[in-house]
Scaffold this motif. Sequence first.
Motif, PDB file in Angstrom:
ATOM      1  N   LEU A  14       7.599 -13.154   2.054  1.00  0.00           N
ATOM      2  CA  LEU A  14       8.738 -12.645   2.798  1.00  0.00           C
ATOM      3  C   LEU A  14       8.317 -12.265   4.218  1.00  0.00           C
ATOM      4  N   LEU A  15       9.243 -12.392   5.150  1.00  0.00           N
ATOM      5  CA  LEU A  15       8.973 -11.902   6.496  1.00  0.00           C
ATOM      6  C   LEU A  15       8.741 -10.393   6.468  1.00  0.00           C
ATOM      7  N   LEU A  16       9.383  -9.714   5.534  1.00  0.00           N
ATOM      8  CA  LEU A  16       9.190  -8.276   5.385  1.00  0.00           C
ATOM      9  C   LEU A  16       7.745  -7.944   5.032  1.00  0.00           C
ATOM     10  N   ASP A  17       7.099  -8.847   4.269  1.00  0.00           N
ATOM     11  CA  ASP A  17       5.698  -8.630   3.912  1.00  0.00           C
ATOM     12  C   ASP A  17       4.791  -8.707   5.136  1.00  0.00           C
ATOM     13  N   ALA A  18       5.165  -9.535   6.109  1.00  0.00           N
ATOM     14  CA  ALA A  18       4.376  -9.626   7.336  1.00  0.00           C
ATOM     15  C   ALA A  18       4.588  -8.394   8.209  1.00  0.00           C
ATOM     16  N   ALA A  19       5.820  -7.877   8.202  1.00  0.00           N
ATOM     17  CA  ALA A  19       6.133  -6.711   9.039  1.00  0.00           C
ATOM     18  C   ALA A  19       5.533  -5.431   8.474  1.00  0.00           C
ATOM     19  N   LEU A  20       5.646  -5.236   7.157  1.00  0.00           N
ATOM     20  CA  LEU A  20       5.163  -4.002   6.519  1.00  0.00           C
ATOM     21  C   LEU A  20       4.651  -4.338   5.116  1.00  0.00           C
ATOM     22  N   PRO A  21       3.449  -4.917   5.036  1.00  0.00           N
ATOM     23  CA  PRO A  21       2.939  -5.357   3.736  1.00  0.00           C
ATOM     24  C   PRO A  21       2.538  -4.220   2.805  1.00  0.00           C
ATOM     25  N   GLU A  22       2.075  -3.114   3.349  1.00  0.00           N
ATOM     26  CA  GLU A  22       1.652  -1.973   2.539  1.00  0.00           C
ATOM     27  C   GLU A  22       2.580  -0.799   2.821  1.00  0.00           C
ATOM     28  N   PHE A  23       3.119  -0.215   1.749  1.00  0.00           N
ATOM     29  CA  PHE A  23       4.092   0.855   1.915  1.00  0.00           C
ATOM     30  C   PHE A  23       4.018   1.789   0.717  1.00  0.00           C
ATOM     31  N   ARG A  24       4.453   3.006   0.909  1.00  0.00           N
ATOM     32  CA  ARG A  24       4.398   4.031  -0.136  1.00  0.00           C
ATOM     33  C   ARG A  24       5.778   4.299  -0.736  1.00  0.00           C
ATOM     34  N   PHE A  25       6.805   4.140   0.089  1.00  0.00           N
ATOM     35  CA  PHE A  25       8.162   4.484  -0.336  1.00  0.00           C
ATOM     36  C   PHE A  25       9.065   3.265  -0.154  1.00  0.00           C
ATOM     37  N   SER A  26       9.976   3.051  -1.109  1.00  0.00           N
ATOM     38  CA  SER A  26      10.860   1.896  -0.983  1.00  0.00           C
ATOM     39  C   SER A  26      12.132   2.109  -1.789  1.00  0.00           C
ATOM     40  N   THR A 164      19.764  -9.315  -1.440  1.00  0.00           N
ATOM     41  CA  THR A 164      18.961  -8.110  -1.625  1.00  0.00           C
ATOM     42  C   THR A 164      18.863  -7.364  -0.300  1.00  0.00           C
ATOM     43  N   TYR A 165      18.820  -6.051  -0.402  1.00  0.00           N
ATOM     44  CA  TYR A 165      18.650  -5.180   0.763  1.00  0.00           C
ATOM     45  C   TYR A 165      17.516  -4.238   0.409  1.00  0.00           C
ATOM     46  N   GLU A 166      16.386  -4.403   1.062  1.00  0.00           N
ATOM     47  CA  GLU A 166      15.200  -3.597   0.763  1.00  0.00           C
ATOM     48  C   GLU A 166      14.818  -2.766   1.978  1.00  0.00           C
ATOM     49  N   ALA A 167      14.492  -1.504   1.734  1.00  0.00           N
ATOM     50  CA  ALA A 167      14.006  -0.601   2.776  1.00  0.00           C
ATOM     51  C   ALA A 167      12.634  -0.081   2.362  1.00  0.00           C
ATOM     52  N   ARG A 168      11.666  -0.199   3.260  1.00  0.00           N
ATOM     53  CA  ARG A 168      10.294   0.249   2.995  1.00  0.00           C
ATOM     54  C   ARG A 168       9.865   1.249   4.061  1.00  0.00           C
ATOM     55  N   THR A 169       8.985   2.164   3.659  1.00  0.00           N
ATOM     56  CA  THR A 169       8.414   3.112   4.618  1.00  0.00           C
ATOM     57  C   THR A 169       6.937   3.301   4.330  1.00  0.00           C
ATOM     58  N   ALA A 170       6.154   3.272   5.396  1.00  0.00           N
ATOM     59  CA  ALA A 170       4.735   3.604   5.329  1.00  0.00           C
ATOM     60  C   ALA A 170       4.442   4.603   6.431  1.00  0.00           C
ATOM     61  N   CYS A 171       3.630   5.605   6.141  1.00  0.00           N
ATOM     62  CA  CYS A 171       3.279   6.608   7.143  1.00  0.00           C
ATOM     63  C   CYS A 171       1.871   6.359   7.659  1.00  0.00           C
ATOM     64  N   THR A 172       1.600   6.849   8.851  1.00  0.00           N
ATOM     65  CA  THR A 172       0.361   6.489   9.532  1.00  0.00           C
ATOM     66  C   THR A 172      -0.800   7.456   9.304  1.00  0.00           C
ATOM     67  N   ASP A 173      -0.582   8.507   8.522  1.00  0.00           N
ATOM     68  CA  ASP A 173      -1.677   9.413   8.198  1.00  0.00           C
ATOM     69  C   ASP A 173      -1.256  10.261   6.999  1.00  0.00           C
ATOM     70  N   PRO A 174      -2.195  10.917   6.325  1.00  0.00           N
ATOM     71  CA  PRO A 174      -1.863  11.683   5.117  1.00  0.00           C
ATOM     72  C   PRO A 174      -0.869  12.815   5.353  1.00  0.00           C
ATOM     73  N   VAL A 175      -0.953  13.492   6.490  1.00  0.00           N
ATOM     74  CA  VAL A 175      -0.048  14.616   6.744  1.00  0.00           C
ATOM     75  C   VAL A 175       1.397  14.118   6.844  1.00  0.00           C
ATOM     76  N   SER A 176       1.614  13.041   7.597  1.00  0.00           N
ATOM     77  CA  SER A 176       2.969  12.516   7.724  1.00  0.00           C
ATOM     78  C   SER A 176       3.449  11.929   6.401  1.00  0.00           C
ATOM     79  N   THR A 177       2.540  11.396   5.587  1.00  0.00           N
ATOM     80  CA  THR A 177       2.921  10.901   4.268  1.00  0.00           C
ATOM     81  C   THR A 177       3.452  12.041   3.402  1.00  0.00           C
ATOM     82  N   THR A 178       2.782  13.190   3.451  1.00  0.00           N
ATOM     83  CA  THR A 178       3.231  14.347   2.691  1.00  0.00           C
ATOM     84  C   THR A 178       4.592  14.829   3.174  1.00  0.00           C
ATOM     85  N   ARG A 179       4.750  14.898   4.482  1.00  0.00           N
ATOM     86  CA  ARG A 179       6.024  15.354   5.039  1.00  0.00           C
ATOM     87  C   ARG A 179       7.156  14.395   4.684  1.00  0.00           C
TER      88      ARG A 179
END
Length: 213
Positions: A14-26, A164-179
């Motif tokens: 998917l093009l989405l995989d190229a944009a944000l291949p690794e994510f924590r929330f979806s 399909t409509y998919e939304a993904r989020t990845a944070c750039t450090d542990p503190v922002s991931t927690t928030r």
Amino acid sequence: MNAQPSVTATAEPLLLDAALPEFRFSRLECAVITAEPDVVYRAARDLDMLSIHTPLFDAVMWARGVPDRVRRRPVATPPSMRVSDLFETAAAGDREDLAQPWVALGERAGREIVFGAVGKVWKPTIEWRRVEPGDYPGFAEPGWAKMAAAFVVHPYGARRSLLTYEARTACTDPVSTTRFGRYWTLVSPGVGIVLRGALRAIEAAAETGEGIT
């Protein structure tokens, strides 16, 4: 008894995989629509987010203007929030609206459209960071959430489509991931409502042909 040959399916990236291949929330929502894939795709591309009227979405749009209302400033309301605007602006090289955080991240005509933004959405007033499309995949400055979303259309039988409509989020450090994690616990059900509202709007446009260019 003759053994049946095995069939191995090869998944198309998917093009989405190229944009944000690794994510924590979806969040992923889907709908079967009685329309040809190209019709559904055009309806998704032409979707005006301001046309989605659910109590939650209306509340979100109202809340965006709260800081201005507190300061008794006029609340700017855009004439539209079409997905296609992001791509047409990018194609024209128009950089006038740098306050617009959402950018076009990729398009496979008739199949997939991807867009994203970077922000600190857990703050009472969201702080956005404008990141240009070419810089988005590698953006890693600490303290931010990278959000990417995509509409993908698949043929489904003879005259129907699976959207399909998919939304993904990845944070750039542990503190922002927690928030963001605390924020996501509260808003995830509401995000599902907004995504499903978008799918219903696309379905109505595709099946009636209204508003499709």
